[in-house]
Scaffold this motif. Structure first.
Motif, PDB file in Angstrom:
ATOM      1  N   GLN A   1       0.848  -1.173   0.000  1.00  0.00           N
ATOM      2  CA  GLN A   1       0.000   0.000   0.000  1.00  0.00           C
ATOM      3  C   GLN A   1       0.893   1.235   0.000  1.00  0.00           C
ATOM      4  O   GLN A   1       1.994   1.212   0.568  1.00  0.00           O
ATOM      5  CB  GLN A   1      -0.908   0.036   1.232  1.00  0.00           C
ATOM      6  CG  GLN A   1      -1.946  -1.062   1.271  1.00  0.00           C
ATOM      7  CD  GLN A   1      -3.026  -0.887   0.225  1.00  0.00           C
ATOM      8  OE1 GLN A   1      -3.436   0.239  -0.075  1.00  0.00           O
ATOM      9  NE2 GLN A   1      -3.493  -1.982  -0.339  1.00  0.00           N
ATOM     10  N   VAL A   2       0.428   2.295  -0.637  1.00  0.00           N
ATOM     11  CA  VAL A   2       1.172   3.555  -0.661  1.00  0.00           C
ATOM     12  C   VAL A   2       0.756   4.376   0.552  1.00  0.00           C
ATOM     13  O   VAL A   2      -0.422   4.707   0.721  1.00  0.00           O
ATOM     14  CB  VAL A   2       0.886   4.338  -1.955  1.00  0.00           C
ATOM     15  CG1 VAL A   2       1.638   5.676  -1.937  1.00  0.00           C
ATOM     16  CG2 VAL A   2       1.287   3.519  -3.172  1.00  0.00           C
ATOM     17  N   LEU A   3       1.714   4.695   1.399  1.00  0.00           N
ATOM     18  CA  LEU A   3       1.426   5.507   2.574  1.00  0.00           C
ATOM     19  C   LEU A   3       1.210   6.956   2.172  1.00  0.00           C
ATOM     20  O   LEU A   3       1.833   7.458   1.230  1.00  0.00           O
ATOM     21  CB  LEU A   3       2.587   5.411   3.567  1.00  0.00           C
ATOM     22  CG  LEU A   3       2.880   4.018   4.136  1.00  0.00           C
ATOM     23  CD1 LEU A   3       4.137   4.058   4.990  1.00  0.00           C
ATOM     24  CD2 LEU A   3       1.705   3.496   4.948  1.00  0.00           C
ATOM     25  N   SER A   4       0.362   7.651   2.892  1.00  0.00           N
ATOM     26  CA  SER A   4       0.090   9.056   2.580  1.00  0.00           C
ATOM     27  C   SER A   4       1.318   9.905   2.885  1.00  0.00           C
ATOM     28  O   SER A   4       2.166   9.548   3.705  1.00  0.00           O
ATOM     29  CB  SER A   4      -1.099   9.563   3.399  1.00  0.00           C
ATOM     30  OG  SER A   4      -0.751   9.652   4.768  1.00  0.00           O
ATOM     31  N   SER A   5       1.411  11.045   2.221  1.00  0.00           N
ATOM     32  CA  SER A   5       2.559  11.933   2.428  1.00  0.00           C
ATOM     33  C   SER A   5       2.601  12.439   3.870  1.00  0.00           C
ATOM     34  O   SER A   5       3.678  12.594   4.455  1.00  0.00           O
ATOM     35  CB  SER A   5       2.502  13.113   1.456  1.00  0.00           C
ATOM     36  OG  SER A   5       1.293  13.844   1.625  1.00  0.00           O
ATOM     37  N   GLY A   6       1.428  12.672   4.461  1.00  0.00           N
ATOM     38  CA  GLY A   6       1.389  13.121   5.846  1.00  0.00           C
ATOM     39  C   GLY A   6       1.956  12.090   6.795  1.00  0.00           C
ATOM     40  O   GLY A   6       2.722  12.418   7.709  1.00  0.00           O
ATOM     41  N   PHE A   7       1.614  10.828   6.564  1.00  0.00           N
ATOM     42  CA  PHE A   7       2.113   9.740   7.407  1.00  0.00           C
ATOM     43  C   PHE A   7       3.628   9.634   7.256  1.00  0.00           C
ATOM     44  O   PHE A   7       4.364   9.548   8.253  1.00  0.00           O
ATOM     45  CB  PHE A   7       1.442   8.428   7.007  1.00  0.00           C
ATOM     46  CG  PHE A   7       1.777   7.265   7.905  1.00  0.00           C
ATOM     47  CD1 PHE A   7       0.921   6.896   8.917  1.00  0.00           C
ATOM     48  CD2 PHE A   7       2.956   6.541   7.735  1.00  0.00           C
ATOM     49  CE1 PHE A   7       1.210   5.826   9.758  1.00  0.00           C
ATOM     50  CE2 PHE A   7       3.266   5.482   8.562  1.00  0.00           C
ATOM     51  CZ  PHE A   7       2.390   5.119   9.575  1.00  0.00           C
ATOM     52  N   ILE A   8       4.107   9.628   6.029  1.00  0.00           N
ATOM     53  CA  ILE A   8       5.546   9.483   5.776  1.00  0.00           C
ATOM     54  C   ILE A   8       6.332  10.630   6.403  1.00  0.00           C
ATOM     55  O   ILE A   8       7.371  10.419   7.027  1.00  0.00           O
ATOM     56  CB  ILE A   8       5.813   9.412   4.256  1.00  0.00           C
ATOM     57  CG1 ILE A   8       5.324   8.070   3.704  1.00  0.00           C
ATOM     58  CG2 ILE A   8       7.300   9.592   3.956  1.00  0.00           C
ATOM     59  CD1 ILE A   8       5.405   7.946   2.201  1.00  0.00           C
ATOM     60  N   ASN A   9       5.843  11.839   6.256  1.00  0.00           N
ATOM     61  CA  ASN A   9       6.568  12.995   6.792  1.00  0.00           C
ATOM     62  C   ASN A   9       6.595  13.000   8.319  1.00  0.00           C
ATOM     63  O   ASN A   9       7.543  13.518   8.926  1.00  0.00           O
ATOM     64  CB  ASN A   9       5.955  14.289   6.266  1.00  0.00           C
ATOM     65  CG  ASN A   9       6.248  14.504   4.792  1.00  0.00           C
ATOM     66  OD1 ASN A   9       7.278  14.075   4.297  1.00  0.00           O
ATOM     67  ND2 ASN A   9       5.337  15.161   4.087  1.00  0.00           N
ATOM     68  N   ASP A  10       5.581  12.422   8.940  1.00  0.00           N
ATOM     69  CA  ASP A  10       5.566  12.345  10.403  1.00  0.00           C
ATOM     70  C   ASP A  10       6.573  11.322  10.931  1.00  0.00           C
ATOM     71  O   ASP A  10       6.951  11.373  12.108  1.00  0.00           O
ATOM     72  CB  ASP A  10       4.169  11.986  10.906  1.00  0.00           C
ATOM     73  CG  ASP A  10       3.207  13.163  10.817  1.00  0.00           C
ATOM     74  OD1 ASP A  10       3.680  14.302  10.622  1.00  0.00           O
ATOM     75  OD2 ASP A  10       1.988  12.937  10.922  1.00  0.00           O
ATOM     76  N   TYR A  11       6.979  10.401  10.070  1.00  0.00           N
ATOM     77  CA  TYR A  11       7.962   9.386  10.461  1.00  0.00           C
ATOM     78  C   TYR A  11       9.174   9.439   9.521  1.00  0.00           C
ATOM     79  O   TYR A  11       9.711   8.416   9.117  1.00  0.00           O
ATOM     80  CB  TYR A  11       7.319   7.995  10.443  1.00  0.00           C
ATOM     81  CG  TYR A  11       6.210   7.840  11.449  1.00  0.00           C
ATOM     82  CD1 TYR A  11       6.491   7.497  12.768  1.00  0.00           C
ATOM     83  CD2 TYR A  11       4.878   8.074  11.094  1.00  0.00           C
ATOM     84  CE1 TYR A  11       5.478   7.369  13.704  1.00  0.00           C
ATOM     85  CE2 TYR A  11       3.860   7.952  12.026  1.00  0.00           C
ATOM     86  CZ  TYR A  11       4.159   7.602  13.330  1.00  0.00           C
ATOM     87  OH  TYR A  11       3.150   7.487  14.263  1.00  0.00           O
ATOM     88  N   LYS A  12       9.609  10.641   9.246  1.00  0.00           N
ATOM     89  CA  LYS A  12      10.726  10.845   8.307  1.00  0.00           C
ATOM     90  C   LYS A  12      11.973  10.106   8.770  1.00  0.00           C
ATOM     91  O   LYS A  12      12.364  10.184   9.935  1.00  0.00           O
ATOM     92  CB  LYS A  12      11.020  12.344   8.185  1.00  0.00           C
ATOM     93  CG  LYS A  12      12.059  12.688   7.135  1.00  0.00           C
ATOM     94  CD  LYS A  12      12.238  14.182   7.023  1.00  0.00           C
ATOM     95  CE  LYS A  12      13.272  14.525   5.962  1.00  0.00           C
ATOM     96  NZ  LYS A  12      13.490  15.996   5.863  1.00  0.00           N
ATOM     97  N   GLU A  13      12.566   9.367   7.837  1.00  0.00           N
ATOM     98  CA  GLU A  13      13.789   8.591   8.090  1.00  0.00           C
ATOM     99  C   GLU A  13      13.596   7.537   9.172  1.00  0.00           C
ATOM    100  O   GLU A  13      14.553   7.084   9.801  1.00  0.00           O
ATOM    101  CB  GLU A  13      14.970   9.506   8.418  1.00  0.00           C
ATOM    102  CG  GLU A  13      15.333  10.435   7.265  1.00  0.00           C
ATOM    103  CD  GLU A  13      16.333  11.501   7.649  1.00  0.00           C
ATOM    104  OE1 GLU A  13      17.026  11.335   8.680  1.00  0.00           O
ATOM    105  OE2 GLU A  13      16.423  12.518   6.940  1.00  0.00           O
ATOM    106  N   ARG A  14      12.337   7.139   9.351  1.00  0.00           N
ATOM    107  CA  ARG A  14      12.024   6.084  10.315  1.00  0.00           C
ATOM    108  C   ARG A  14      11.169   4.993   9.685  1.00  0.00           C
ATOM    109  O   ARG A  14      10.634   4.133  10.372  1.00  0.00           O
ATOM    110  CB  ARG A  14      11.306   6.678  11.532  1.00  0.00           C
ATOM    111  CG  ARG A  14      12.180   7.627  12.354  1.00  0.00           C
ATOM    112  CD  ARG A  14      11.336   8.413  13.343  1.00  0.00           C
ATOM    113  NE  ARG A  14      10.587   7.537  14.236  1.00  0.00           N
ATOM    114  CZ  ARG A  14       9.541   7.951  14.967  1.00  0.00           C
ATOM    115  NH1 ARG A  14       9.135   9.222  14.892  1.00  0.00           N
ATOM    116  NH2 ARG A  14       8.920   7.117  15.769  1.00  0.00           N
ATOM    117  N   ILE A  15      11.053   5.031   8.343  1.00  0.00           N
ATOM    118  CA  ILE A  15      10.332   4.001   7.604  1.00  0.00           C
ATOM    119  C   ILE A  15      11.269   3.432   6.549  1.00  0.00           C
ATOM    120  O   ILE A  15      11.754   4.158   5.686  1.00  0.00           O
ATOM    121  CB  ILE A  15       9.069   4.557   6.909  1.00  0.00           C
ATOM    122  CG1 ILE A  15       8.156   5.282   7.898  1.00  0.00           C
ATOM    123  CG2 ILE A  15       8.323   3.433   6.204  1.00  0.00           C
ATOM    124  CD1 ILE A  15       6.979   5.988   7.226  1.00  0.00           C
TER     125      ILE A  15
END
Length: 289
Positions: free
Chosen positions: A175-189
């Motif tokens: 699944q493609v994660l939303s940009s908001g989700f990714i940015n909240d966990y930057k460099e942690r995914i």
């Protein structure tokens, strides 16, 4: 400070005297330097350091150390982080249908190959629940559709925050994660995907690779960013194949390659061996630790 290993990661503009200033700071605080790795990007005039310290015999507290380090870091424009060896990171693994990466990560974690605590497995399908249960790991089935994507991500966030998750591993979470989700966990995914197959994105890549007669099968592990599969690359590998390879053998070779690449990338992250600079990951080699 109790006996432990302390690791500092430092990035700053390159300039004369950096090594002397940094090592002198830690010497004056009573630390023993176990290793000091450096890299200079001359094109960008940027300096990178990973320095590991033994805190035996030091009297300084963590808060005092970090406060004092700012007096060195601020004038020299450091971007830095510090990890204390007694801090075990909490990990969440996200999966969909395929089990090879999940099995491998859970086995490595159980056997001590990955220094982490796997707190949960999250999936948009219920297919792999039995794998998590085999290892005694909580499994959360959170179905998703176009209409419920944000609601499902909100459920994931609640689980991550409640369990103080430090690292998220997308072990073939399709699944493609939303940009908001990714940015909240930057460099942690950290994500894994089949590389060396750029013309075969989407479903059934190995079937199309077979039809084209590819000679290399690869995998890439990278940090997730808003740009799909274009985040900083942590690790890659390829395996040669030939005309005798079937779709089945390509899948097997691809799966084996993915497991190794993803495990290495996760280990580098957990061991604090990575400094991200722009869209590049500077990965320092292991030093015997």
């Amino acid at each position: 400070m109790k006996s432990q290993i302390v690791t500092f990661l430092i990035k700053c503009p390159d300039q004369k005297g950096l090594v002397a200033k940094i090592t002198s700071f830690f010497y004056d605080k009573g630390f023993n330097i176990l290793s000091c790795q450096q890299y200079v990007n001359a094109l960008e005039n940027t300096y990178f350091m990973r320095i590991r310290l033994n805190a035996d015999g030091t009297e300084i507290s963590k808060s005092a150390l970090e406060k004092d380090f700012l007096s060195l870091a601020n004038p020299l424009e450091f971007t830095w982080s510090v990890n204390y060896g007694n801090e075990t990171q909490n990990v969440a693994i996200m999966v969909s249908h395929t089990s090879h990466n999940l099995y491998d990560l859970l086995e490595r974690s159980r056997e001590g190959g990955l220094n982490c605590c796997v707190k949960m497995v999250i999936s948009n399908h219920d297919k792999l629940r039995y794998v998590a249960e085999m290892f005694g790991i909580p499994f959360y089935h959170l179905p998703i559709s176009k209409e419920t994507k944000l609601q499902q991500e909100a459920q994931i966030r609640e689980l991550l925050e409640a369990n103080q998750i430090d690292l998220i591993i997308m072990a073939r979470y399709m699944q493609v994660l939303s940009s908001g989700f990714i940015n909240d966990y930057k460099e942690r995914i950290i994500n894994i995907h089949h590389s060396s197959l750029p013309a075969f994105q989407g479903a059934n890549p190995y079937e199309r690779a077979y039809q084209r007669g590819v000679k290399l099968i690869g995998a890439t592990a990278h940090y997730a960013t808003e740009d799909l599969d274009k985040g900083p690359i942590i690790d890659q590998d390829v395996k040669h194949v030939n005309h005798e390879s079937t779709t089945k053998t390509l899948k097997r070779i691809g799966a084996d390659t993915e497991k190794l690449v993803l495990a290495r990338a996760v280990k580098y992250h957990l061991n604090n061996q990575i400094i991200v600079s722009g869209n590049r990951a500077i990965v320092f080699p292991e030093t015997g630790e």
